[in-house]
Structure formats: structure tokens, C-alpha cells
Design an enzyme around this catalytic site. Structure first.
Site, PDB file in Angstrom:
ATOM      1  N   LEU A 104       6.019  11.190   4.535  1.00 14.92           N
ATOM      2  CA  LEU A 104       5.148  10.060   4.909  1.00 14.92           C
ATOM      3  C   LEU A 104       5.872   8.732   4.720  1.00 14.92           C
ATOM      4  O   LEU A 104       6.498   8.504   3.688  1.00 14.92           O
ATOM      5  CB  LEU A 104       3.885  10.108   4.043  1.00 14.92           C
ATOM      6  N   ASP A 107       4.618   1.265   3.934  1.00 12.88           N
ATOM      7  CA  ASP A 107       5.025  -0.125   4.161  1.00 12.88           C
ATOM      8  C   ASP A 107       6.528  -0.316   4.374  1.00 12.88           C
ATOM      9  O   ASP A 107       7.334   0.302   3.677  1.00 12.88           O
ATOM     10  CB  ASP A 107       4.665  -0.979   2.944  1.00 12.88           C
ATOM     11  N   GLN A 123       8.714   2.504   2.275  1.00 15.91           N
ATOM     12  CA  GLN A 123       8.028   3.372   1.318  1.00 15.91           C
ATOM     13  C   GLN A 123       8.054   4.789   1.855  1.00 15.91           C
ATOM     14  O   GLN A 123       7.655   5.028   3.008  1.00 15.91           O
ATOM     15  CB  GLN A 123       6.559   2.938   1.187  1.00 15.91           C
ATOM     16  N   SER A 167       5.543  -1.327  -3.157  1.00 14.12           N
ATOM     17  CA  SER A 167       6.124  -2.290  -2.216  1.00 14.12           C
ATOM     18  C   SER A 167       6.614  -3.578  -2.857  1.00 14.12           C
ATOM     19  O   SER A 167       6.142  -3.974  -3.924  1.00 14.12           O
ATOM     20  CB  SER A 167       5.094  -2.639  -1.144  1.00 14.12           C
ATOM     21  N   ASP A 228       2.938  -5.825  -5.013  1.00  8.83           N
ATOM     22  CA  ASP A 228       3.644  -6.174  -3.783  1.00  8.83           C
ATOM     23  C   ASP A 228       4.236  -7.586  -3.814  1.00  8.83           C
ATOM     24  O   ASP A 228       3.901  -8.447  -2.992  1.00  8.83           O
ATOM     25  CB  ASP A 228       2.719  -6.015  -2.559  1.00  8.83           C
ATOM     26  N   GLU A 282      -3.654  -6.893  -0.399  1.00  5.21           N
ATOM     27  CA  GLU A 282      -2.357  -6.257  -0.621  1.00  5.21           C
ATOM     28  C   GLU A 282      -1.263  -6.987   0.164  1.00  5.21           C
ATOM     29  O   GLU A 282      -1.537  -7.697   1.127  1.00  5.21           O
ATOM     30  CB  GLU A 282      -2.386  -4.793  -0.153  1.00  5.21           C
TER      31      GLU A 282
HETATM   32  C1  FRU Z   1      -0.076  -0.807   1.075  1.00  8.90           C
HETATM   33  C2  FRU Z   1       0.178  -0.245  -0.307  1.00  8.90           C
HETATM   34  C3  FRU Z   1       0.756  -1.317  -1.226  1.00  8.90           C
HETATM   35  C4  FRU Z   1       1.478  -0.487  -2.243  1.00  8.90           C
HETATM   36  C5  FRU Z   1       2.041   0.609  -1.395  1.00  8.90           C
HETATM   37  C6  FRU Z   1       2.204   1.923  -2.106  1.00  8.90           C
HETATM   38  O1  FRU Z   1      -0.014   0.147   2.057  1.00  8.90           O
HETATM   39  O2  FRU Z   1      -1.002   0.285  -0.846  1.00  8.90           O
HETATM   40  O3  FRU Z   1      -0.213  -2.180  -1.773  1.00  8.90           O
HETATM   41  O4  FRU Z   1       2.464  -1.204  -2.901  1.00  8.90           O
HETATM   42  O5  FRU Z   1       1.158   0.765  -0.308  1.00  8.90           O
HETATM   43  O6  FRU Z   1       2.861   2.848  -1.295  1.00  8.90           O
END
Ligand code: FRU
Length: 543
Positions: A104, A107, A123, A167, A228, A282
């Protein structure tokens, strides 16, 4: 007890799956329970969510000692994940968007121009179409089209990021590349969340060494949902912007400042003027277009009056100002993308000064789409240039995409299906009110774009596709006389730029491999031009 003794009892360094350090304790989780020795009373053994964890009092154990164990876990995690960097065969796989080889993607992270090259991270959970312990994959490009795999830059190996290197953004400074990210840790059966803001540094822009948390405590009135980091140099200091949730469950932006990127002081929360506006914000970004300042973030829990729009994870851009006292003022805001799948975008200033943005083409919570049958899910969006014109934020595909164009073809679409022979194309047409255009069509499946004159909306309808989760209709109110469209299609996605980029609608669309037709099911025959698009270099290590 020393850390070395604890590790020996746990079956040695190679048997350590994670290391945790909640207040006053050290916990190690093991791979193989059978390698654990007879434990003295000072150690408690407990199975937490299927994982045997041994805990003891922290005593004199230092952060540095914990990090040595983290480095050995990281090495093991990299070796384990390496085979998952090989892409699976999949007709849904895009030709020039970034998709995960397996597992998967969510971000984009650390998007930056550094020493003459573009760096981008994403990610990644390697092992399944699931949101679990996130890694950062590092890609590099010279031309913003062809991306070269570098490494699995960061793994969830340490006491401060054991359940996800979440992130964050990058800073190019003192010749090195600095990464700032959120360390996500879960403790115990309850999975209690522990959040810190962390830093990693690579003098060579490639081999990142974790520095650990630069912010360990939560600001007052904020829950563990604070993450983030975005770094910006303004008013002669560094700002760190974080998405945050208040203890009364309101989304806000939290701001810190620093002189040296390492020591941070908390300023305050921003966003009261929008309240109520969701339960969490976020992935903030902050940049200038022309002489205006903008902030982007993902508010969660926003309701929409259109009953077809049920997903609360949204994207917003706000024009704002920064005053001499370092306070942010949000002035006016818009949706960045009115489609299905656009979240957590990051932007970067290109070598020539353009502001280029890339987003996640996917949504939180969603983990089942047809590409999961081929072992992967989600992708990143096309790079878009953002610009400020006539009091509007506009977007256009980054000009580099033109490199992938084949020969231009002019056709007229009518109610007879025309086979484009590919699902990777750039289309240009004006859609008249009252028309319905079907794309990625075969006899059973299609995606519709309907210029609904009665409702005054452009409807993006993906109900007649292989979709397994998510909304199927997005409606965008429009007042223009005609609807000028630039559509980017890439096997399992459509990105629709409307009226010179005043609006954009992005969505993933899954139809069978042979669904390569286009057809106008209602409306007058319409002239259209298109360019078939070639594949970019695949962003995987094997090529
Ligand atoms: C957004 C999020 C961020 C976090 C990341 C974790 O999609 O939820 O806030 O850092 O994904 O994978």
C-alpha cells in the site's frame, strides 16, 4: 538490568522485532517466542496483539543504546522488505504515475529540489493492502517524469517510530538533506498512541541517519493526533506546521519555531476562525504563489450537502497572511480537487520557480480495490503546477508530462464507440451542456462525465466500473458556458482539469483491460484531440 542483558534473554539481537520505551520502561517484542530464555522476576512477559513483549524498568538505559538496537532492527526490516520492491504484473498499474510495487502507498513525503535533483519519498506498507507500520521509500528524478528508486530510506525500527514512520517534509540545508516526520508508537493491548516529531539527516542525500525526536511533548490542549511536520523559513526563523486535534476534538494547525531546526519552541494553535471544521487536520503544506501565502491541509470529518458525497476526508487550500508577530491569518479557502481521490498533497519549488504539487490518489480507510488482487493499492497523482491568477488558485499538469506524448490525433466523438487502443492518454475537448461522455468503456463497463444542464453540475460517475469501495458520484457546480476539459487517463485513473485548471477532479477508475473505448452517449458530435502517452521509467529497483 542492562539493555544488553535484556536482549540476550529475549533471544539475541536478531530476535528483536520492536523496541519501545514508554515512560520508565523498556519493552522488546520478539520474532520467535521459543528463543526467549528463562526470565528473572524483574522482567514481565506479555502477549500483546499476538506479539510476545518483554518489559522491564528503564533504569539507566540511554536513548543512544535504544537507537543501536533500532539500527539492527532497521537492517532486518530492510532485508525483509526488499523482495516486495519487485512490481507485480497488473493491467491496472499506471504507466507514468507512481504506484507501489507491492503493498500500500499513501502520502507523498519529503518532496524537494536538492543539489540539482528532485527527491520524493512515499509512505509504504510493503506486505499487504493494509495501513500498518509505514516505511519511507526514496525516489529521485532529474526530469520530474522518470523516477529512480534509491532505497527504503526509513523503516519503523525505533522506540520513537516503532508503529510507523509517518508523513513529513524535507529541508535542503548545509549541503545535506533533512527529513522531518512523525514517529508513531502504539503501546499495549489498547494500542495507546504516542506521538513525537522526529528528524533524520543524510549528508550525502541518500543514507539517512535518524536523530530521534526533536519534539517529545504534546502542546497543551492537543491529543496524540498531532503529525505531518512542514518546515518553512520565514521572518528569519524556521516554522514547523503540524496537523492537530484539540482535546475537544477539533482540527487545528499547531505551530512551533526554531533557530537551528533541532531545538523547537511551541507557539500556538491556529484555525479558530474556521471552527467547526472537522475533528482533525492532517498533512499541512505552506507556500507562496506570486506574492500570496497559502496553506494546504486535509480536514477530516467535513460534511457535504450533496448526498452522493459521503467521504469526510477532504482537501483545502487557504490564502493566508503571516504578520510581523509570526501569527498566521487564514483569509479565504477553496477545495483543491473536487474528485474522489486526492489527499495529503505536498508541494515543492522547482528549479525554475514553479510550485509543483503531488498528492495521494487514494483515501484513508480504503483498502479494497481490484488492484489488491495483484498485490498493490493506491498511487500518487500527476505533478501539477499551481499558480495564482485573477484571484484564483489554478492548476495545470506539469509541462514535463508533454515529454510522454505520442502523435496528436484529431477525432470527432459521437455515439459510436471509438477505440483509442490505450488507457493512457491526454484528451482535450469542450463538453457542451447536456452531453454525456463515456471513457474507459467496453460493453459492460465505463466511466461517465455528464454535463448536467438541469442541475448545472459536471458529474463524474464511476458506478459502472469494478470499484469495490468508496463513493461513485462527484458533482461539481459550474457556471461557465462550455466546459473545457483536459483529461489525463492512466490505466486506472482519470485526472480532469476543467476550464483552464480552475477546477480539478481526480479519481481512480477500474475497468477491464479491453475497456479502451470513448463514446458520446448524448449531445452533438464533438471534436476532440488526444495524445497517446508513453510509459515513464518504472520507479522500481529492477529496471
Ligand atoms: C494521511 C496520514 C497522515 C499520516 C500518514 C500515515 O494519509 O494519515 O496524517 O502521517 O497518513 O501513513
Amino acid at each position: 538490568m542492562s539493555l544488553i542483558d535484556l536482549i540476550e534473554l529475549a533471544g539475541g539481537e536478531t530476535n528483536i522485532r520492536r523496541i519501545l520505551a514508554p515512560k520508565g520502561e523498556v519493552i522488546v517484542a520478539v520474532h520467535n517466542d521459543e528463543l526467549v530464555r528463562r526470565l528473572p522476576e524483574s522482567i514481565t512477559a506479555q502477549t500483546v496483539l499476538g506479539e510476545l513483549q518483554l518489559s522491564t524498568a528503564r533504569g539507566e538505559v540511554t536513548d543512544e543504546e535504544l537507537q543501536t538496537v533500532g539500527e539492527s532492527i532497521a537492517q532486518h526490516q530492510r532485508e525483509q522488505a526488499e523482495p516486495y520492491l519487485q512490481p507485480t504484473e497488473s493491467h491496472y498499474r499506471p504507466q507514468w504515475h507512481i504506484s507501489p510495487p507491492q503493498g500500500l502507498v499513501n502520502d507523498p513525503n519529503g518532496f524537494i529540489y536538492h543539489k540539482g535533483e528532485y527527491h520524493l519519498f512515499y509512505q509504504w506498507y510493503p506486505y499487504a493492502c493494509e495501513h500498518k507500520d509505514k516505511h519511507w521509500v526514496h525516489l529521485k528524478s532529474q526530469d520530474l517524469i522518470n523516477w529512480h528508486h534509491q532505497s527504503i530510506a526509513l523503516t519503523p525500527s525505533d522506540w520513537f517510530d516503532s508503529h510507523g514512520v509517518f508523513s513529513g517534509h524535507a529541508v535542503s540545508q548545509d549541503d545535506g538533506l533533512w527529513l522531518f516526520y512523525t514517529g508513531n508508537v502504539r503501546i499495549g493491548e489498547q494500542r495507546d498512541r504516542q506521538t513525537t516529531q522526529c528528524m533524520a539527516f543524510a549528508a550525502d542525500g541518500l543514507n539517512f541517519k535518524k536523530h530521534g525526536p526533536v519534539i517529545r511533548e504534546l502542546p497543551p490542549g492537543v491529543t496524540e493526533h498531532i503529525r505531518d511536520p512542514k518546515l518553512v523559513f520565514a521572518n528569519d526563523k524556521w516554522f514547523m506546521l503540524l496537523g492537530a486535534q484539540t482535546t475537544d476534538l477539533q482540527g487545528r494547525l499547531a505551530v512551533y519555531h526554531s533557530e537551528d531546526l533541532v531545538h523547537w519552541t511551541y507557539d500556538r494553535l491556529y484555525g479558530d476562525e474556521l471552527a467547526p471544521f472537522g475533528y482533525m487536520w492532517e498533512c499541512p503544506d505552506w507556500f507562496k504563489l506570486a506574492n500570496e501565502q497559502f496553506i494546504v491541509f486535509g480536514p477530516q470529518g467535513i460534511e457535504d450537502s450533496n448526498p452522493n458525497h459521503t467521504i469526510g476526508h477532504q482537501n483545502r487550500i487557504f490564502r493566508m497572511s503571516l504578520d510581523q508577530d509570526d501569527a498566521l491569518h487564514l483569509i479565504e479557502g477553496w477545495q483543491l480537487d473536487a474528485g474522489f481521490d486526492f489527499y495529503a498533497p505536498q508541494s515543492m519549488e522547482a528549479a525554475d520557480g514553479r510550485r509543483l504539487m503531488i498528492g495521494w490518489m487514494g483515501l484513508p480507510d480504503e483498502v479494497n480495490q481490484p488492484s489488491c488482487d495483484h498485490g498493490w493499492i493506491h498511487q500518487l497523482t500527476t505533478l501539477r503546477e499551481l499558480y495564482w491568477q485573477d484571484g484564483k488558485v489554478k492548476q495545470r499538469p506539469a509541462k514535463e508530462l508533454a515529454e510522454l506524448r505520442g502523435d496528436k490525433v484529431n477525432i470527432t466523438v459521437n455515439n459510436k464507440a471509438i477505440d483509442l487502443g490505450t488507457k493512457s492518454v491526454e484528451l482535450h475537448l469542450n463538453l457542451a451542456w447536456g452531453s454525456e461522455l463515456q471513457l474507459m468503456q467496453n460493453s459492460d463497463y465505463h466511466v461517465s462525465l455528464v454535463a448536467d444542464a438541469e442541475k448545472g453540475v459536471l458529474r463524474f460517475d464511476r458506478h459502472q466500473t469494478e470499484i469495490r469501495e468508496g463513493d461513485v458520484i462527484r458533482e461539481l457546480p459550474l457556471e461557465s458556458d462550455t466546459i473545457a476539459l483536459t483529461i489525463l487517463a492512466d490505466n486506472s485513473s482519470l485526472e480532469i482539469f476543467i476550464n483552464d485548471g480552475e477546477k480539478v477532479m481526480t479519481g481512480r477508475v477500474f475497468t477491464p483491460q479491453d475497456a479502451t473505448n470513448i463514446r458520446l452517449v448524448s449531445g452533438e458530435p464533438t471534436p476532440m484531440s488526444y495524445y497517446p502517452l508513453k510509459a515513464a521509467r518504472a520507479p522500481y529497483p529492477s529496471v
